[in-house]
Scaffold this motif. Sequence first.
Motif, PDB file in Angstrom:
ATOM      1  N   ALA A  94       0.819  -1.264   0.163  1.00 48.31           N
ATOM      2  CA  ALA A  94       0.020   0.002  -0.061  1.00 48.31           C
ATOM      3  C   ALA A  94       0.940   1.408  -0.158  1.00 48.31           C
ATOM      4  N   ALA A  95       1.802   1.326   0.636  1.00 46.19           N
ATOM      5  CA  ALA A  95       2.790   2.488   0.888  1.00 46.19           C
ATOM      6  C   ALA A  95       3.566   2.604  -0.476  1.00 46.19           C
ATOM      7  N   SER A  96       3.905   1.461  -1.050  1.00 45.48           N
ATOM      8  CA  SER A  96       4.630   1.720  -2.551  1.00 45.48           C
ATOM      9  C   SER A  96       3.551   2.175  -3.371  1.00 45.48           C
ATOM     10  N   PHE A  97       2.368   1.744  -3.447  1.00 44.20           N
ATOM     11  CA  PHE A  97       1.332   2.100  -4.314  1.00 44.20           C
ATOM     12  C   PHE A  97       1.287   3.790  -4.205  1.00 44.20           C
ATOM     13  N   VAL A  98       1.330   4.232  -2.952  1.00 46.52           N
ATOM     14  CA  VAL A  98       0.901   5.516  -2.584  1.00 46.52           C
ATOM     15  C   VAL A  98       2.141   6.517  -3.214  1.00 46.52           C
TER      16      VAL A  98
END
Length: 112
Positions: A94-98
Amino acid sequence: MVYLAALLVFVVLKTACWLVSVAVFRNTFNGPDPALVPSYRTTAMVAIGAAALASFIPFPAGYVLGLAVWAWAVFGRLGLKTGKAVVLFGCLAAASFVSRLVVLGVMDFFRL
Protein backbone atom coordinates in the motif's frame (compact mmCIF):
# COMPACT_ATOMS: atom_id res chain seq x y z
CA MET A 1 22.66 14.22 -12.95
CA VAL A 2 18.90 13.90 -13.36
CA TYR A 3 19.08 10.15 -12.76
CA LEU A 4 21.05 10.65 -9.57
CA ALA A 5 18.46 13.12 -8.29
CA ALA A 6 15.68 10.69 -9.22
CA LEU A 7 17.50 7.86 -7.45
CA LEU A 8 17.80 9.96 -4.29
CA VAL A 9 14.08 10.77 -4.42
CA PHE A 10 13.22 7.10 -4.91
CA VAL A 11 15.48 6.06 -2.02
CA VAL A 12 13.82 8.61 0.26
CA LEU A 13 10.34 7.43 -0.79
CA LYS A 14 11.16 3.74 -0.36
CA THR A 15 12.81 4.42 3.01
CA ALA A 16 9.63 6.18 4.09
CA CYS A 17 7.58 3.22 2.84
CA TRP A 18 9.71 0.81 4.86
CA LEU A 19 9.76 2.86 8.06
CA VAL A 20 6.04 3.66 8.01
CA SER A 21 5.11 0.06 7.25
CA VAL A 22 7.28 -1.30 10.06
CA ALA A 23 5.80 1.31 12.44
CA VAL A 24 2.26 0.29 11.47
CA PHE A 25 3.24 -3.36 11.92
CA ARG A 26 4.66 -2.68 15.39
CA ASN A 27 1.47 -0.88 16.42
CA THR A 28 -0.70 -3.67 15.03
CA PHE A 29 0.95 -6.67 16.68
CA ASN A 30 2.45 -7.42 20.06
CA GLY A 31 5.29 -9.86 20.10
CA PRO A 32 8.59 -10.20 18.30
CA ASP A 33 9.80 -7.03 16.70
CA PRO A 34 11.21 -7.52 13.19
CA ALA A 35 13.90 -4.94 13.99
CA LEU A 36 15.38 -7.38 16.51
CA VAL A 37 16.39 -9.84 13.77
CA PRO A 38 20.19 -9.72 13.46
CA SER A 39 20.07 -9.12 9.70
CA TYR A 40 17.33 -6.46 9.89
CA ARG A 41 19.45 -3.46 8.91
CA THR A 42 21.14 -5.25 6.04
CA THR A 43 17.81 -6.61 4.81
CA ALA A 44 16.21 -3.17 5.03
CA MET A 45 19.05 -1.46 3.16
CA VAL A 46 19.15 -4.04 0.38
CA ALA A 47 15.36 -4.07 0.01
CA ILE A 48 15.12 -0.27 -0.02
CA GLY A 49 17.93 0.01 -2.57
CA ALA A 50 16.49 -2.66 -4.86
CA ALA A 51 12.96 -1.22 -4.62
CA ALA A 52 14.34 2.23 -5.39
CA LEU A 53 16.07 0.90 -8.50
CA ALA A 54 12.84 -0.85 -9.53
CA SER A 55 11.16 2.56 -9.43
CA PHE A 56 12.92 3.50 -12.67
CA ILE A 57 10.84 0.88 -14.50
CA PRO A 58 7.43 2.17 -15.66
CA PHE A 59 4.39 1.62 -13.44
CA PRO A 60 2.98 -1.85 -13.77
CA ALA A 61 6.24 -3.76 -14.16
CA GLY A 62 8.24 -1.59 -11.74
CA TYR A 63 5.55 -1.82 -9.08
CA VAL A 64 5.38 -5.62 -9.38
CA LEU A 65 9.17 -5.87 -9.24
CA GLY A 66 9.16 -3.65 -6.15
CA LEU A 67 6.58 -5.95 -4.57
CA ALA A 68 8.84 -8.92 -5.32
CA VAL A 69 11.66 -7.16 -3.50
CA TRP A 70 9.43 -6.45 -0.50
CA ALA A 71 8.25 -10.08 -0.51
CA TRP A 72 11.84 -11.32 -0.50
CA ALA A 73 12.63 -9.13 2.50
CA VAL A 74 9.48 -9.85 4.51
CA PHE A 75 8.93 -13.54 3.81
CA GLY A 76 12.51 -14.66 3.33
CA ARG A 77 14.67 -12.58 5.62
CA LEU A 78 12.76 -11.35 8.69
CA GLY A 79 11.60 -14.70 10.03
CA LEU A 80 8.02 -13.60 10.68
CA LYS A 81 5.10 -15.99 10.90
CA THR A 82 3.07 -16.12 7.71
CA GLY A 83 0.11 -14.08 8.95
CA LYS A 84 2.28 -11.31 10.33
CA ALA A 85 4.44 -11.34 7.20
CA VAL A 86 1.32 -10.92 5.06
CA VAL A 87 0.27 -7.87 7.09
CA LEU A 88 3.71 -6.25 6.81
CA PHE A 89 3.81 -7.04 3.09
CA GLY A 90 0.35 -5.50 2.67
CA CYS A 91 1.52 -2.34 4.41
CA LEU A 92 4.57 -2.17 2.14
CA ALA A 93 2.43 -2.76 -0.96
CA ALA A 94 0.00 0.00 0.00
CA ALA A 95 2.79 2.44 0.87
CA SER A 96 4.57 1.67 -2.40
CA PHE A 97 1.39 2.28 -4.36
CA VAL A 98 0.91 5.64 -2.64
CA SER A 99 4.52 6.60 -3.34
CA ARG A 100 4.04 5.71 -7.01
CA LEU A 101 0.98 7.96 -7.09
CA VAL A 102 3.00 10.77 -5.52
CA VAL A 103 5.73 10.42 -8.15
CA LEU A 104 3.17 10.36 -10.96
CA GLY A 105 1.46 13.44 -9.51
CA VAL A 106 4.71 15.37 -9.24
CA MET A 107 5.70 14.40 -12.77
CA ASP A 108 2.31 15.48 -14.07
CA PHE A 109 2.56 18.74 -12.14
CA PHE A 110 5.90 19.55 -13.73
CA ARG A 111 4.87 17.98 -17.07
CA LEU A 112 7.92 15.74 -17.20
